[in-house]
Design a protein around this motif. Sequence first.
Motif, mmCIF file in Angstrom:
data_model
loop_
_atom_site.group_PDB
_atom_site.id
_atom_site.type_symbol
_atom_site.label_atom_id
_atom_site.label_comp_id
_atom_site.label_asym_id
_atom_site.label_seq_id
_atom_site.Cartn_x
_atom_site.Cartn_y
_atom_site.Cartn_z
ATOM 1 N N THR A 16 0.849 -1.189 0.000
ATOM 2 C CA THR A 16 0.000 0.000 0.000
ATOM 3 C C THR A 16 0.884 1.239 0.000
ATOM 4 O OG1 THR A 16 -0.119 0.301 2.416
ATOM 5 C CG2 THR A 16 -1.695 -1.223 1.423
ATOM 6 N N ILE A 17 0.369 2.306 -0.591
ATOM 7 C CA ILE A 17 1.029 3.605 -0.512
ATOM 8 C C ILE A 17 -0.009 4.639 -0.090
ATOM 9 C CG2 ILE A 17 2.895 3.140 -2.146
ATOM 10 C CD1 ILE A 17 1.276 4.560 -4.297
ATOM 11 N N ARG A 18 0.463 5.633 0.633
ATOM 12 C CA ARG A 18 -0.408 6.737 1.054
ATOM 13 C C ARG A 18 0.459 7.966 1.240
ATOM 14 N NH1 ARG A 18 -2.688 3.842 6.082
ATOM 15 N NH2 ARG A 18 -1.651 2.095 5.103
ATOM 16 N N GLY A 19 -0.165 9.134 1.085
ATOM 17 C CA GLY A 19 0.550 10.385 1.296
ATOM 18 C C GLY A 19 1.303 10.843 0.062
ATOM 19 N N SER A 20 2.201 11.811 0.258
ATOM 20 C CA SER A 20 3.001 12.348 -0.836
ATOM 21 C C SER A 20 4.341 12.802 -0.279
ATOM 22 C CB SER A 20 2.284 13.528 -1.507
ATOM 23 O OG SER A 20 2.053 14.565 -0.562
ATOM 24 N N GLY A 21 5.299 12.944 -1.179
ATOM 25 C CA GLY A 21 6.652 13.310 -0.774
ATOM 26 C C GLY A 21 7.601 12.153 -1.020
ATOM 27 N N PRO A 22 8.808 12.215 -0.457
ATOM 28 C CA PRO A 22 9.770 11.125 -0.642
ATOM 29 C C PRO A 22 9.248 9.821 -0.049
ATOM 30 C CG PRO A 22 10.527 12.647 1.052
ATOM 31 C CD PRO A 22 9.346 13.293 0.397
ATOM 32 N N ILE A 23 9.680 8.698 -0.610
ATOM 33 C CA ILE A 23 9.208 7.399 -0.136
ATOM 34 C C ILE A 23 9.824 7.071 1.215
ATOM 35 C CG2 ILE A 23 9.386 4.905 -0.530
ATOM 36 C CD1 ILE A 23 8.744 5.329 -3.381
ATOM 37 N N LEU A 24 8.962 6.606 2.127
ATOM 38 C CA LEU A 24 9.388 6.082 3.416
ATOM 39 C C LEU A 24 8.795 4.681 3.546
ATOM 40 C CD1 LEU A 24 9.489 7.908 6.826
ATOM 41 C CD2 LEU A 24 8.902 5.502 6.643
ATOM 42 N N LEU A 25 9.656 3.696 3.563
ATOM 43 C CA LEU A 25 9.242 2.296 3.687
ATOM 44 C C LEU A 25 9.235 1.899 5.153
ATOM 45 C CD1 LEU A 25 8.763 -0.649 2.676
ATOM 46 C CD2 LEU A 25 11.255 -0.837 2.436
ATOM 47 N N ILE A 26 8.120 1.324 5.614
ATOM 48 C CA ILE A 26 8.035 0.776 6.965
ATOM 49 C C ILE A 26 8.209 -0.734 6.889
ATOM 50 C CG2 ILE A 26 6.593 0.433 8.992
ATOM 51 C CD1 ILE A 26 5.196 3.053 8.375
ATOM 52 N N LEU A 27 9.248 -1.228 7.557
ATOM 53 C CA LEU A 27 9.496 -2.666 7.667
ATOM 54 C C LEU A 27 9.077 -3.094 9.064
ATOM 55 C CD1 LEU A 27 13.039 -2.785 6.023
ATOM 56 C CD2 LEU A 27 10.916 -3.649 5.022
ATOM 57 N N GLN A 28 8.003 -3.870 9.133
ATOM 58 C CA GLN A 28 7.408 -4.194 10.418
ATOM 59 C C GLN A 28 8.060 -5.401 11.068
ATOM 60 O OE1 GLN A 28 2.991 -2.884 10.459
ATOM 61 N NE2 GLN A 28 3.290 -4.215 8.709
ATOM 62 N N GLY A 29 7.892 -5.486 12.367
ATOM 63 C CA GLY A 29 8.387 -6.633 13.096
ATOM 64 C C GLY A 29 7.356 -7.737 13.169
ATOM 65 N N GLY A 30 7.771 -8.871 13.704
ATOM 66 C CA GLY A 30 6.864 -9.984 13.958
ATOM 67 C C GLY A 30 6.082 -10.415 12.742
ATOM 68 N N ALA A 31 4.791 -10.607 12.962
ATOM 69 C CA ALA A 31 3.904 -11.050 11.890
ATOM 70 C C ALA A 31 3.124 -9.891 11.291
ATOM 71 C CB ALA A 31 2.934 -12.103 12.428
ATOM 72 N N GLY A 32 3.624 -8.667 11.463
ATOM 73 C CA GLY A 32 2.914 -7.502 10.949
ATOM 74 C C GLY A 32 2.849 -7.474 9.440
ATOM 75 N N ASP A 33 1.650 -7.251 8.910
ATOM 76 C CA ASP A 33 1.484 -7.134 7.464
ATOM 77 C C ASP A 33 1.330 -5.658 7.099
ATOM 78 O OD1 ASP A 33 -1.127 -6.474 8.140
ATOM 79 O OD2 ASP A 33 -1.993 -8.360 7.417
ATOM 80 N N ALA A 34 0.881 -5.378 5.895
ATOM 81 C CA ALA A 34 0.797 -3.997 5.410
ATOM 82 C C ALA A 34 -0.120 -3.125 6.260
ATOM 83 C CB ALA A 34 0.314 -3.992 3.955
ATOM 84 N N ASP A 35 -1.073 -3.753 6.952
ATOM 85 C CA ASP A 35 -2.023 -2.997 7.763
ATOM 86 C C ASP A 35 -1.578 -2.857 9.217
ATOM 87 O OD1 ASP A 35 -3.627 -3.024 5.469
ATOM 88 O OD2 ASP A 35 -4.575 -4.916 6.074
ATOM 89 N N GLY A 36 -0.495 -3.512 9.592
ATOM 90 C CA GLY A 36 -0.114 -3.582 10.991
ATOM 91 C C GLY A 36 0.426 -2.300 11.582
ATOM 92 N N SER A 37 0.869 -1.379 10.737
ATOM 93 C CA SER A 37 1.374 -0.095 11.235
ATOM 94 C C SER A 37 0.544 1.054 10.668
ATOM 95 C CB SER A 37 2.848 0.079 10.862
ATOM 96 O OG SER A 37 3.021 -0.056 9.463
ATOM 97 N N GLU A 38 -0.759 0.822 10.527
ATOM 98 C CA GLU A 38 -1.628 1.797 9.873
ATOM 99 C C GLU A 38 -1.609 3.153 10.569
ATOM 100 O OE1 GLU A 38 -6.116 2.090 7.971
ATOM 101 O OE2 GLU A 38 -5.641 0.492 9.394
ATOM 102 N N ALA A 39 -1.652 3.158 11.897
ATOM 103 C CA ALA A 39 -1.666 4.434 12.620
ATOM 104 C C ALA A 39 -0.379 5.213 12.372
ATOM 105 C CB ALA A 39 -1.859 4.190 14.112
ATOM 106 N N LEU A 40 0.773 4.522 12.399
ATOM 107 C CA LEU A 40 2.045 5.181 12.133
ATOM 108 C C LEU A 40 2.113 5.669 10.691
ATOM 109 C CD1 LEU A 40 4.934 5.971 12.967
ATOM 110 C CD2 LEU A 40 5.642 3.648 12.321
ATOM 111 N N ALA A 41 1.676 4.846 9.750
ATOM 112 C CA ALA A 41 1.694 5.228 8.338
ATOM 113 C C ALA A 41 0.824 6.455 8.093
ATOM 114 C CB ALA A 41 1.225 4.055 7.474
ATOM 115 N N ASN A 42 -0.337 6.509 8.728
ATOM 116 C CA ASN A 42 -1.212 7.679 8.558
ATOM 117 C C ASN A 42 -0.562 8.935 9.125
ATOM 118 O OD1 ASN A 42 -3.249 6.264 7.270
ATOM 119 N ND2 ASN A 42 -4.337 5.790 9.164
ATOM 120 N N GLU A 43 0.105 8.812 10.270
ATOM 121 C CA GLU A 43 0.788 9.959 10.859
ATOM 122 C C GLU A 43 1.878 10.497 9.927
ATOM 123 O OE1 GLU A 43 0.518 11.722 13.732
ATOM 124 O OE2 GLU A 43 -1.320 10.655 14.263
#
Length: 282
Positions: A16-43
């Motif tokens: 998933t991608i959201r927002g605009s500007g330079p790319i910031l990739l979130i690499l999650q821990g454990g069994a986190g999938d693309a939705d697992g850091s949704e609050a951080l990604a939205n921020e």
Amino acid sequence: MIPSRLETPEVDLYYTIRGSGPILLILQGGAGDADGSEALANELSRDFTVLTYDRRGLSRSTPIRAERYEIATHADDAARLISALSAEPAFVFGCSLGALIGVELAARHPGAVRLLLAHEPGLYALLESAERDEALRGHKEVLEAFQREGVPAAMKLMFARSGTDINDPEAEVPYNVLTGSTADPKAMAQHFANLRHFLTYDVPAVTRYQPDVAAVTAARSKIIPAIGSATSPSVLPYRCTVALAGVLHRTPVEFPGGHTAYMLRPKGVAHRIRDLIRQEAC
């Protein structure tokens, strides 16, 4: 948020991608999938084009062929995503297993990484022999608990060994964000499937991982080791971060919260990520 897929001969990756500007990739821990850091990604989406994805084998990402996963496998997948979406290197934030993947990404594909914030990676190979043996025994006990008693027992042990405190969220964060508890039976089944995959494939890959120390050192200007302000020096994530900092000849920076702060304290973590990226850009 825009969901999409990257299809390659080896794996179909959901991202998933959201927002605009330079790319910031979130690499999650454990069994986190693309939705697992949704609050951080939205921020972070106010300042960056935030990229999240399902690691191969999790949720909607499917390997084309069965194989024994290695940390390098995940680093190659991350590099594929970055190159498919931008001609420029990406900012990367990784936590725990995600930070370990990030270190391998920076060492293996330095042209893909502009800056990596590596939050408490499980770099056991960098520990002194006694600490390394302790870490490997701990992982063996987790896997034995998984085989003997199932996912909940294994994750309880893993939380304890990492110093994870699920009672330390920001006020707005749902209490179930870390445990994955939900009233949706389908979502809960997927969460447990992801945990089983993590324990079956990714935890053993962590114990096998041997970083190319020369390549990691060569990428030192791209890597910032990070540690939680609430993480105890007695737990392995703290000691691994200090060991990485020693290799890089850098002082670890502090993030709010503990080992899983990116889920429990998304506002504070997002603020710290912005500050560090701004400092490095100056």
